[in-house]
Design a protein around this motif. Structure first.
Motif, PDB file in Angstrom:
ATOM      1  N   VAL A   1       0.876  -1.173   0.000  1.00  0.00           N
ATOM      2  CA  VAL A   1       0.000   0.000   0.000  1.00  0.00           C
ATOM      3  C   VAL A   1       0.911   1.221   0.000  1.00  0.00           C
ATOM      4  O   VAL A   1       1.639   1.467   0.966  1.00  0.00           O
ATOM      5  CB  VAL A   1      -0.920   0.016   1.249  1.00  0.00           C
TER       6      VAL A   1
ATOM      7  N   HIS B   1       1.530   5.234  -0.181  1.00  0.00           N
ATOM      8  CA  HIS B   1       0.960   6.567   0.023  1.00  0.00           C
ATOM      9  C   HIS B   1       1.976   7.601  -0.451  1.00  0.00           C
ATOM     10  O   HIS B   1       3.137   7.581  -0.022  1.00  0.00           O
ATOM     11  CB  HIS B   1       0.734   6.864   1.497  1.00  0.00           C
TER      12      HIS B   1
ATOM     13  N   GLU C   1      -3.815   3.171   8.365  1.00  0.00           N
ATOM     14  CA  GLU C   1      -3.074   1.918   8.162  1.00  0.00           C
ATOM     15  C   GLU C   1      -3.598   0.815   9.077  1.00  0.00           C
ATOM     16  O   GLU C   1      -3.677  -0.348   8.671  1.00  0.00           O
ATOM     17  CB  GLU C   1      -1.570   2.158   8.360  1.00  0.00           C
TER      18      GLU C   1
ATOM     19  N   VAL D   1      -6.703  -0.435   7.383  1.00  0.00           N
ATOM     20  CA  VAL D   1      -6.403  -1.190   6.165  1.00  0.00           C
ATOM     21  C   VAL D   1      -5.835  -2.560   6.535  1.00  0.00           C
ATOM     22  O   VAL D   1      -6.163  -3.570   5.909  1.00  0.00           O
ATOM     23  CB  VAL D   1      -5.434  -0.401   5.247  1.00  0.00           C
TER      24      VAL D   1
ATOM     25  N   LEU E   1      -1.799  -1.208  -3.899  1.00  0.00           N
ATOM     26  CA  LEU E   1      -2.783  -0.116  -3.813  1.00  0.00           C
ATOM     27  C   LEU E   1      -1.971   1.162  -3.865  1.00  0.00           C
ATOM     28  O   LEU E   1      -1.018   1.320  -3.100  1.00  0.00           O
ATOM     29  CB  LEU E   1      -3.549  -0.106  -2.493  1.00  0.00           C
TER      30      LEU E   1
ATOM     31  N   ASN F   1      -2.035   5.335  -3.724  1.00  0.00           N
ATOM     32  CA  ASN F   1      -2.579   6.680  -3.602  1.00  0.00           C
ATOM     33  C   ASN F   1      -1.379   7.616  -3.671  1.00  0.00           C
ATOM     34  O   ASN F   1      -0.695   7.841  -2.677  1.00  0.00           O
ATOM     35  CB  ASN F   1      -3.334   6.873  -2.281  1.00  0.00           C
TER      36      ASN F   1
ATOM     37  N   VAL G   1      -6.372   4.476  -5.588  1.00  0.00           N
ATOM     38  CA  VAL G   1      -7.351   4.847  -4.564  1.00  0.00           C
ATOM     39  C   VAL G   1      -7.122   6.279  -4.106  1.00  0.00           C
ATOM     40  O   VAL G   1      -5.974   6.748  -4.027  1.00  0.00           O
ATOM     41  CB  VAL G   1      -7.348   3.810  -3.398  1.00  0.00           C
TER      42      VAL G   1
ATOM     43  N   VAL H   1     -11.722   5.996   4.066  1.00  0.00           N
ATOM     44  CA  VAL H   1     -11.022   4.756   4.420  1.00  0.00           C
ATOM     45  C   VAL H   1     -11.735   3.521   3.857  1.00  0.00           C
ATOM     46  O   VAL H   1     -11.095   2.542   3.473  1.00  0.00           O
ATOM     47  CB  VAL H   1     -10.900   4.643   5.954  1.00  0.00           C
TER      48      VAL H   1
ATOM     49  N   TYR I   1     -10.553   1.983   0.753  1.00  0.00           N
ATOM     50  CA  TYR I   1      -9.400   1.071   0.769  1.00  0.00           C
ATOM     51  C   TYR I   1      -9.870  -0.373   0.884  1.00  0.00           C
ATOM     52  O   TYR I   1      -9.239  -1.283   0.359  1.00  0.00           O
ATOM     53  CB  TYR I   1      -8.437   1.424   1.911  1.00  0.00           C
ATOM     54  N   ARG I   2     -10.993  -0.575   1.577  1.00  0.00           N
ATOM     55  CA  ARG I   2     -11.537  -1.941   1.661  1.00  0.00           C
ATOM     56  C   ARG I   2     -11.964  -2.396   0.262  1.00  0.00           C
ATOM     57  O   ARG I   2     -11.612  -3.484  -0.191  1.00  0.00           O
ATOM     58  CB  ARG I   2     -12.736  -1.995   2.612  1.00  0.00           C
TER      59      ARG I   2
ATOM     60  N   ALA J   1     -10.969  -1.275  -2.549  1.00  0.00           N
ATOM     61  CA  ALA J   1      -9.782  -1.441  -3.398  1.00  0.00           C
ATOM     62  C   ALA J   1      -9.104  -2.786  -3.123  1.00  0.00           C
ATOM     63  O   ALA J   1      -8.670  -3.479  -4.055  1.00  0.00           O
ATOM     64  CB  ALA J   1      -8.813  -0.283  -3.149  1.00  0.00           C
TER      65      ALA J   1
END
Ligand code: DQA
Length: 149
Positions: free
Chosen positions: A10, A12, A36, A39, A76, A78, A103, A133, A136-137, A139
């Motif tokens: 993931v 960021h 986090e 996630v 993922l 972002n 995302v 948030v 993110y699930r 995604a």
């Protein structure tokens, strides 16, 4: 059942470490650590293993992407504001050659015109925006299907 390929990175990008101090109307009140934690919990429910990476340095972001091939099965991403203009990140994502889901916490489609552009979009299998948030699930679910298939 866990997907055979289950390692998810993931990533960021720039200014995501400032969550909790950014406009709550767009980003809510959670800090990056809170995000986090959530996630990680979503990932656990889906049988995925997550690792996180955040930087404000575009070159570090690019280098991390280029090194993912042996440590992750999917991604993922972002990329924060880089999303809208960094062709360097586009190219590094292409080099990473992993299934990726884009995302964004905020609804980038309903904000300033320049946020509607995404230079990573064409390299991603899905895109989730404007769901905070929870996005993110979604995604992770999308990515999990991709890793399973
Ligand atoms: C963001 C949206 C971007 O336009 C912005 O620059 C960010 C965060 C989001 O998650 O909504 O830093 O990627």
């Amino acid at each position: 059942m866990s997907p055979a390929r289950s390692r998810v990175e993931v990533m960021h990008g720039v200014n995501l470490d400032m969550l909790g101090r950014r406009d709550p109307a767009h980003y809510g009140l959670l800090t990056l650590a809170d995000l986090e934690r959530q996630v990680r919990e979503f990932a656990r429910e889906l049988g995925l293993e997550v690792h996180f990476f955040q930087t404000n340095s575009e070159s570090e972001f690019v280098e991390h992407l280029r090194e993912l091939a042996n440590s992750a099965d999917g991604l993922l991403i972002n990329a924060g504001a880089w999303t809208h203009y960094s062709w360097a990140i586009h190219d590094a994502l292409e080099i990473a050659a992993l299934p990726a889901v884009e995302v964004h916490l905020s609804n980038v489609e309903a904000r300033e015109e320049w946020r509607r552009v995404s230079v990573v979009r064409d390299l991603c299998v899905a895109r989730v925006v404007g769901q905070g948030v929870e996005g993110y699930r979604e995604a992770l679910v999308r990515l999990s299907k991709e890793l399973d298939g």
